[in-house]
Scaffold this active site. Structure first.
Site, short mmCIF file in Angstrom:
data_model
loop_
_atom_site.label_atom_id
_atom_site.label_comp_id
_atom_site.label_asym_id
_atom_site.label_seq_id
_atom_site.Cartn_x
_atom_site.Cartn_y
_atom_site.Cartn_z
N TYR A 108 10.45 45.55 40.79
CA TYR A 108 11.11 45.85 41.82
C TYR A 108 9.66 46.14 42.87
CZ TYR A 108 15.65 46.67 40.18
OH TYR A 108 17.07 46.35 39.82
N THR A 112 24.65 41.38 46.28
CA THR A 112 23.83 42.36 46.06
C THR A 112 25.17 44.05 45.96
OG1 THR A 112 22.40 41.51 46.82
CG2 THR A 112 22.17 44.26 46.95
N LYS A 130 22.11 45.65 33.69
CA LYS A 130 21.77 46.72 34.37
C LYS A 130 22.27 48.38 33.71
CE LYS A 130 20.05 45.45 38.76
NZ LYS A 130 20.67 46.22 40.33
P1 DAT Z 1 19.45 42.07 44.21
O1 DAT Z 1 19.52 42.70 43.57
O2 DAT Z 1 20.89 40.87 44.94
O3 DAT Z 1 18.54 41.02 44.57
P2 DAT Z 1 17.44 43.23 46.71
O4 DAT Z 1 16.28 42.79 45.59
O5 DAT Z 1 18.00 42.86 47.88
O6 DAT Z 1 18.80 42.38 45.74
O7 DAT Z 1 17.93 44.54 45.92
C1 DAT Z 1 17.35 45.16 44.44
C2 DAT Z 1 18.31 46.25 43.82
O8 DAT Z 1 18.54 47.69 45.48
C3 DAT Z 1 19.62 46.58 44.18
O9 DAT Z 1 20.34 45.28 43.18
C4 DAT Z 1 20.70 47.07 44.27
C5 DAT Z 1 19.66 47.83 45.17
N1 DAT Z 1 19.55 47.83 46.28
C6 DAT Z 1 19.42 47.25 47.63
N2 DAT Z 1 19.64 46.89 48.69
C7 DAT Z 1 20.48 48.16 48.92
C8 DAT Z 1 20.30 49.79 49.88
N3 DAT Z 1 21.07 49.14 50.90
N4 DAT Z 1 21.11 50.73 48.95
C9 DAT Z 1 21.26 51.37 47.99
N5 DAT Z 1 20.33 50.00 46.51
C10 DAT Z 1 20.63 49.04 47.28
#
Ligand code: DAT
Ligand code: MG
Length: 146
Positions: free
Chosen positions: A55, A97, A15
């Site tokens: 996303y 995460t 990233k």
């Molecule tokens: P991952 O990247 O581990 O697959 P995810 O798909 O749940 O996690 O979320 C995508 C991205 O969004 C993650 O890398 C960072 C951000 N993110 C996730 N949960 C968050 C939160 N509660 N607050 C802020 N950013 C968040």
């Protein structure tokens, strides 16, 4: 001798924070050291349209505006990574995460501190990997394989 090898391919993103901090080589080295194979690699800028597709599961979440601003803030390095169980193996190399909770020894555990700036993305399932590889490497991975 028969080797029971089922190649699987996953999408990894270094990233914008990882690129800014000069950690592309570190991430690539950890992937290669694990004996996973790099099959494609490209530096690119993620625009809003690509961010929304990538996303799509998160567009309605409260953190999405911050995530969008972050992921479009600078170049990323996209990697197609192949090997047996590549989806799960890469997730294990990345760690949880939230870098505060990610285990030491993982990429996020070793280099990250706050949840948005968590350095790397890895597809979370074989199906999402096929979809995401089609988004980042359309000429190599047709979305009809998703
Ligand atoms: P991952 O990247 O581990 O697959 P995810 O798909 O749940 O996690 O979320 C995508 C991205 O969004 C993650 O890398 C960072 C951000 N993110 C996730 N949960 C968050 C939160 N509660 N607050 C802020 N950013 C968040
Ligand atoms: Mg995810």
């Amino acid at each position: 001798m028969t080797i029971n090898f089922r190649p699987e391919t996953t999408l990894v993103l270094v990233k914008p924070d990882g690129v800014r901090r000069g950690l592309v080589g570190e991430v690539v080295a950890r992937i290669e050291r694990k004996n996973l194979k790099l099959v494609a690699m490209q530096m690119l800028r993620v625009d809003e349209d690509l961010a929304r597709r990538h996303y799509s599961a998160h567009v309605d979440k409260p953190f999405f505006p911050g995530l969008l601003e972050f992921i479009t803030s600078g170049p990323v390095v996209a990697l197609a990574v192949q090997g047996e169980g590549a989806v799960e193996v890469v997730r294990n190399l990345m760690g949880a995460t939230d870098p505060k909770k990610a285990a030491p020894g993982t990429i996020r555990g070793d280099f990250g501190l706050v949840v948005t700036e968590n350095l790397v993305h890895g597809s979370d399932a074989v199906e999402s990997a096929a979809h995401e590889l089609g988004l980042f490497f359309p000429e190599l991975f047709s979305r009809t394989n998703a």
